[in-house]
Motif scaffolding. Structure first.
Motif, PDB file in Angstrom:
ATOM      1  N   ASP A   1       0.879  -1.170  -0.120  1.00 30.01           N
ATOM      2  CA  ASP A   1      -0.135   0.078  -0.111  1.00 30.01           C
ATOM      3  C   ASP A   1       0.702   1.253   0.054  1.00 30.01           C
ATOM      4  O   ASP A   1       1.761   1.449   0.872  1.00 30.01           O
ATOM      5  N   VAL A   2       0.499   2.209  -0.950  1.00 32.46           N
ATOM      6  CA  VAL A   2       1.244   3.337  -0.995  1.00 32.46           C
ATOM      7  C   VAL A   2       0.413   4.509  -0.788  1.00 32.46           C
ATOM      8  O   VAL A   2      -0.733   4.719  -1.632  1.00 32.46           O
ATOM      9  N   LYS A   3       0.574   5.387   0.029  1.00 31.38           N
ATOM     10  CA  LYS A   3      -0.436   6.414   0.155  1.00 31.38           C
ATOM     11  C   LYS A   3       0.223   7.554  -0.417  1.00 31.38           C
ATOM     12  O   LYS A   3       1.483   7.695  -0.965  1.00 31.38           O
ATOM     13  N   ALA A   4      -0.511   8.648  -0.628  1.00 29.28           N
ATOM     14  CA  ALA A   4      -0.189   9.798  -1.282  1.00 29.28           C
ATOM     15  C   ALA A   4       1.153  10.224  -0.725  1.00 29.28           C
ATOM     16  O   ALA A   4       1.104  10.425   0.286  1.00 29.28           O
TER      17      ALA A   4
ATOM     18  N   PRO B   1      -1.100  17.624   1.350  1.00 29.22           N
ATOM     19  CA  PRO B   1      -2.295  17.465   1.260  1.00 29.22           C
ATOM     20  C   PRO B   1      -2.755  16.157   2.030  1.00 29.22           C
ATOM     21  O   PRO B   1      -1.852  15.224   2.107  1.00 29.22           O
ATOM     22  N   PRO B   2      -4.074  15.922   2.130  1.00 26.65           N
ATOM     23  CA  PRO B   2      -4.507  14.626   2.673  1.00 26.65           C
ATOM     24  C   PRO B   2      -4.548  13.748   1.460  1.00 26.65           C
ATOM     25  O   PRO B   2      -4.013  13.772   0.541  1.00 26.65           O
ATOM     26  N   PRO B   3      -4.347  12.360   1.934  1.00 20.60           N
ATOM     27  CA  PRO B   3      -4.167  11.479   1.111  1.00 20.60           C
ATOM     28  C   PRO B   3      -4.826  11.060  -0.219  1.00 20.60           C
ATOM     29  O   PRO B   3      -6.197  11.606   0.053  1.00 20.60           O
ATOM     30  N   TYR B   4      -4.508  11.066  -1.202  1.00 17.00           N
ATOM     31  CA  TYR B   4      -5.196  11.200  -2.514  1.00 17.00           C
ATOM     32  C   TYR B   4      -6.129  10.029  -2.626  1.00 17.00           C
ATOM     33  O   TYR B   4      -5.631   8.917  -2.253  1.00 17.00           O
ATOM     34  N   ASP B   5      -7.471  10.097  -2.905  1.00 14.97           N
ATOM     35  CA  ASP B   5      -8.342   8.899  -3.278  1.00 14.97           C
ATOM     36  C   ASP B   5      -8.442   8.413  -4.506  1.00 14.97           C
ATOM     37  O   ASP B   5      -8.786   9.296  -5.553  1.00 14.97           O
ATOM     38  N   PHE B   6      -7.592   7.381  -4.818  1.00 17.63           N
ATOM     39  CA  PHE B   6      -7.632   6.893  -5.881  1.00 17.63           C
ATOM     40  C   PHE B   6      -8.832   5.731  -6.451  1.00 17.63           C
ATOM     41  O   PHE B   6      -8.845   5.138  -7.586  1.00 17.63           O
ATOM     42  N   ALA B   7      -9.813   5.887  -5.801  1.00 17.60           N
ATOM     43  CA  ALA B   7     -10.944   5.085  -5.900  1.00 17.60           C
ATOM     44  C   ALA B   7     -12.005   5.588  -7.241  1.00 17.60           C
ATOM     45  O   ALA B   7     -12.087   6.670  -7.116  1.00 17.60           O
ATOM     46  N   VAL B   8     -12.200   4.304  -7.887  1.00 14.17           N
ATOM     47  CA  VAL B   8     -13.058   4.688  -8.844  1.00 14.17           C
ATOM     48  C   VAL B   8     -14.514   4.794  -8.440  1.00 14.17           C
ATOM     49  O   VAL B   8     -14.799   3.754  -7.830  1.00 14.17           O
ATOM     50  N   GLN B   9     -15.372   5.637  -8.600  1.00 16.35           N
ATOM     51  CA  GLN B   9     -16.805   5.677  -8.406  1.00 16.35           C
ATOM     52  C   GLN B   9     -17.635   5.437  -9.615  1.00 16.35           C
ATOM     53  O   GLN B   9     -17.909   6.238 -10.416  1.00 16.35           O
ATOM     54  N   CYS B  10     -17.850   3.941  -9.561  1.00 16.30           N
ATOM     55  CA  CYS B  10     -18.785   3.805 -11.148  1.00 16.30           C
ATOM     56  C   CYS B  10     -19.903   4.168 -11.345  1.00 16.30           C
ATOM     57  O   CYS B  10     -20.832   4.330 -10.440  1.00 16.30           O
ATOM     58  N   ALA B  11     -20.125   5.092 -12.419  1.00 15.56           N
ATOM     59  CA  ALA B  11     -21.474   5.690 -12.934  1.00 15.56           C
ATOM     60  C   ALA B  11     -22.219   4.769 -13.468  1.00 15.56           C
ATOM     61  O   ALA B  11     -23.460   5.082 -13.569  1.00 15.56           O
ATOM     62  N   GLY B  12     -21.820   3.584 -13.812  1.00 15.65           N
ATOM     63  CA  GLY B  12     -22.596   2.681 -14.540  1.00 15.65           C
ATOM     64  C   GLY B  12     -21.806   1.622 -14.921  1.00 15.65           C
ATOM     65  O   GLY B  12     -20.557   1.393 -14.664  1.00 15.65           O
ATOM     66  N   ASP B  13     -22.115   0.637 -15.731  1.00 14.20           N
ATOM     67  CA  ASP B  13     -21.364  -0.486 -16.632  1.00 14.20           C
ATOM     68  C   ASP B  13     -21.421  -0.184 -18.008  1.00 14.20           C
ATOM     69  O   ASP B  13     -22.354   0.045 -18.505  1.00 14.20           O
ATOM     70  N   PRO B  14     -20.287  -0.680 -18.812  1.00 10.39           N
ATOM     71  CA  PRO B  14     -19.381  -1.257 -18.276  1.00 10.39           C
ATOM     72  C   PRO B  14     -18.292  -0.082 -17.270  1.00 10.39           C
ATOM     73  O   PRO B  14     -18.610   1.018 -17.738  1.00 10.39           O
ATOM     74  N   CYS B  15     -17.499  -0.340 -16.434  1.00 14.47           N
ATOM     75  CA  CYS B  15     -16.634   0.540 -15.537  1.00 14.47           C
ATOM     76  C   CYS B  15     -15.462   0.018 -15.441  1.00 14.47           C
ATOM     77  O   CYS B  15     -15.226  -1.100 -15.029  1.00 14.47           O
ATOM     78  N   VAL B  16     -14.388   0.958 -15.753  1.00 13.88           N
ATOM     79  CA  VAL B  16     -13.108   0.584 -15.786  1.00 13.88           C
ATOM     80  C   VAL B  16     -12.408   0.650 -14.372  1.00 13.88           C
ATOM     81  O   VAL B  16     -12.630   1.630 -13.702  1.00 13.88           O
ATOM     82  N   ALA B  17     -11.902  -0.268 -14.005  1.00 13.20           N
ATOM     83  CA  ALA B  17     -11.254  -0.509 -12.676  1.00 13.20           C
ATOM     84  C   ALA B  17      -9.692  -0.202 -12.750  1.00 13.20           C
ATOM     85  O   ALA B  17      -9.179   0.516 -11.672  1.00 13.20           O
ATOM     86  N   GLN B  18      -9.089  -0.484 -13.746  1.00 17.68           N
ATOM     87  CA  GLN B  18      -7.650  -0.512 -13.705  1.00 17.68           C
ATOM     88  C   GLN B  18      -7.342  -0.173 -15.058  1.00 17.68           C
ATOM     89  O   GLN B  18      -7.712  -0.656 -16.018  1.00 17.68           O
ATOM     90  N   LEU B  19      -6.195   0.649 -15.603  1.00 16.00           N
ATOM     91  CA  LEU B  19      -5.806   0.997 -16.922  1.00 16.00           C
ATOM     92  C   LEU B  19      -4.254   0.891 -16.873  1.00 16.00           C
ATOM     93  O   LEU B  19      -3.493   1.161 -16.013  1.00 16.00           O
ATOM     94  N   ALA B  20      -3.735   0.404 -18.027  1.00 16.31           N
ATOM     95  CA  ALA B  20      -2.245   0.293 -18.279  1.00 16.31           C
ATOM     96  C   ALA B  20      -1.990   0.333 -19.676  1.00 16.31           C
ATOM     97  O   ALA B  20      -2.445   0.024 -20.830  1.00 16.31           O
ATOM     98  N   ALA B  21      -0.751   1.332 -19.812  1.00 18.99           N
ATOM     99  CA  ALA B  21      -0.210   1.494 -21.073  1.00 18.99           C
ATOM    100  C   ALA B  21       1.139   1.906 -21.003  1.00 18.99           C
ATOM    101  O   ALA B  21       1.297   2.908 -20.112  1.00 18.99           O
ATOM    102  N   ARG B  22       1.984   1.495 -21.620  1.00 20.85           N
ATOM    103  CA  ARG B  22       3.562   2.069 -21.490  1.00 20.85           C
ATOM    104  C   ARG B  22       4.320   1.615 -22.692  1.00 20.85           C
ATOM    105  O   ARG B  22       4.644   0.665 -23.123  1.00 20.85           O
ATOM    106  N   GLY B  23       4.675   2.690 -23.287  1.00 20.32           N
ATOM    107  CA  GLY B  23       5.091   2.813 -24.688  1.00 20.32           C
ATOM    108  C   GLY B  23       4.463   1.907 -25.780  1.00 20.32           C
ATOM    109  O   GLY B  23       3.032   1.597 -25.521  1.00 20.32           O
TER     110      GLY B  23
END
Length: 453
Positions: free
Chosen positions: A49-52, A70-92
């Motif tokens: 676990d890594v806090k801000a 600042p206070p710890p940043y909230d990285f949580a997704v608040q799903c507005a509906g489906d489909p809902c993305v939980a995690q994203l990855a791209a590098r190069g």
């Protein structure tokens, strides 16, 4: 016509994290976002676990112009509906992947190496690209995904909820960890990696680093520059099979690599580097030959490290330091001179970075207010600006109407995961990597929503 055109960049992640930050989903009915932090167990680049990152409570850093933690940043997704993305990855490279709330993994963009995991098509030709997110074949219960690429080639790996690992795409250096050894061609079928259970993984173009469930760092792939961090005893086996990176004896919380160098952040906040052949990649004094022994860089209190094609950056409380190639300003120092040692990124006043990502010749950071800043190459509008001029100084990306919780950086495109669980992408779209349902050769500095069917 583009000022610089497409360049094929030799890399890797980081992944993770380009950044690949897993964020917990909660229902749209939750009135208060849950205070969560990215976990390397799921992110592929951060272990634990890594806090801000911040200073001691109630203090400020005079060197940062008196910015108060600042206070710890909230990285949580608040799903507005489906489909809902939980995690994203791209590098190069030119592809991106995501994990959805339902546990499926989806990828889009170039599929030249089979890096989208679309399957072998019953022996028929595998499509060279996908312009919209496509389900990774045969996988469910995905926890996180990691990607890397260079030009149209690339590799992806999915970590499932049971800690099993499945990889697909380029295997030219043995980065898929298959017993048959390195091979060319297209590998579109996700195949389980034998011999290791992982909490997270970070991909370089030629090798992989992973945090095992045993708490140790594992590696496999190319080792021509000693980038695997192994002592390589006689019984270690081929480099393309998973084995302990046993030269890294400390516990690690973040890790990444370029094609020829490895980096790890220890639990004490030190950055170790190894491999490579020149100081400008390792970030420390080095000989002209490969340097297999991990050694510390002149930075402390680091929470995460990321890498682009030939540069790396470390995030510490209230600051970012980068080193390596800097021909298009990817180090964010305001200059274009390469830096053999960690150099301070010149952030705008009152910006407090909480997450970083890199890929190709670009770097991005999320600040404590949820804004996204990017710098480096801009030939395809990947900095969110139409002028086509490279940006050696971090600037806020305009047009994102929500807080950013994760970002992925390709060779010439950028995607951001927003608070609502939606993804927006901008930049180059030659391989359909913007996920807009079509591909073209235009420059797209404006972001648009990726439609997940």
């Amino acid at each position: 016509m583009r000022g610089r055109g497409h360049r094929v960049i030799g890399f890797a992640v980081f992944g993770p994290l380009a950044l690949a930050a897993l964020v917990a989903c909660s229902s749209a009915g939750d009135a208060t976002p849950r205070p969560t932090t990215p976990s390397a167990d799921d992110a592929g680049t951060v272990d634990g676990d890594v806090k801000a990152p911040g200073l001691d409570s109630g203090t400020s850093d005079a060197s940062d112009g008196g910015i108060v933690e600042p206070p710890p940043y909230d990285f949580a997704v608040q799903c507005a509906g489906d489909p809902c993305v939980a995690q994203l990855a791209a590098r190069g490279g030119a592809h991106a992947c995501a994990v959805l709330r339902d546990g499926s993994a989806r990828c889009w963009g170039s599929n030249d190496s089979g890096q989208l995991g679309t399957g072998s098509n019953d022996g028929g030709a595998v499509a060279k690209f996908a312009t919209a997110p496509t389900r990774v074949a045969g996988l469910s219960n995905a926890r996180s995904v990691a990607t890397t690429g260079s030009g149209s080639a690339g590799t992806s790996c999915v970590v499932r909820a049971d800690d099993s690992l499945f990889c697909f795409g380029s295997d030219i250096s043995g980065q898929l960890a298959r017993e048959t050894g390195p091979s060319t061609g297209v590998h579109a079928d996700p195949i389980a990696v034998a011999g290791v259970r992982v909490k997270s993984i970070s991909l370089a173009n030629t090798f992989a680093l992973a945090s095992g469930t045993d708490g140790r760092l594992w590696s496999w792939g190319a080792n021509d520059a000693a980038q695997l961090g192994r002592i390589l005893a006689t019984d270690a086996g081929p480099s393309w099979l998973p084995a302990l990176a046993d030269r890294v004896t400390d516990g690690v919380r973040s890790f990444a690599g370029t094609s020829r160098s490895g980096f790890a952040v220890t639990t004490s906040g030190d950055v170790l580097s190894w491999g490579g052949a020149t100081a400008d990649e390792l970030g420390r004094s080095a000989s002209l030959s490969k340097n297999p022994v991990p050694d510390k860089l002149a930075v402390t209190g680091v929470t995460s490290v990321v890498t682009g094609a030939h540069h790396a950056c470390a995030l510490s409380p209230g600051r970012i330091e980068c080193w390596g190639s800097n021909d298009v300003g990817q180090l964010g120092t305001g200059l274009r001179a390469e830096e053999p040692f960690p150099a301070r990124v010149v952030l705008p006043q009152d910006v407090y970075p909480v997450a970083i990502a890199a890929g190709g010749n670009d770097t991005c950071a999320i600040d404590a207010d949820g804004k996204l800043l990017c710098w480096g190459a801009n030939e395809s509008g990947q900095l969110g600006r139409l002028d086509g001029r490279d940006g050696p100084t971090p600037r806020v990306v305009q047009g994102l109407d929500e807080q950013v919780v994760a970002v992925g950086v390709m060779d010439a495109s950028v995607c951001a995961l927003l608070r609502s669980g939606t993804v927006r992408c901008w930049g180059d779209n030659l391989f359909g990597q913007l996920g807009r349902g079509a591909r073209d050769a235009d420059v797209h500095p404006e972001s648009a929503v990726v439609d997940f069917p």
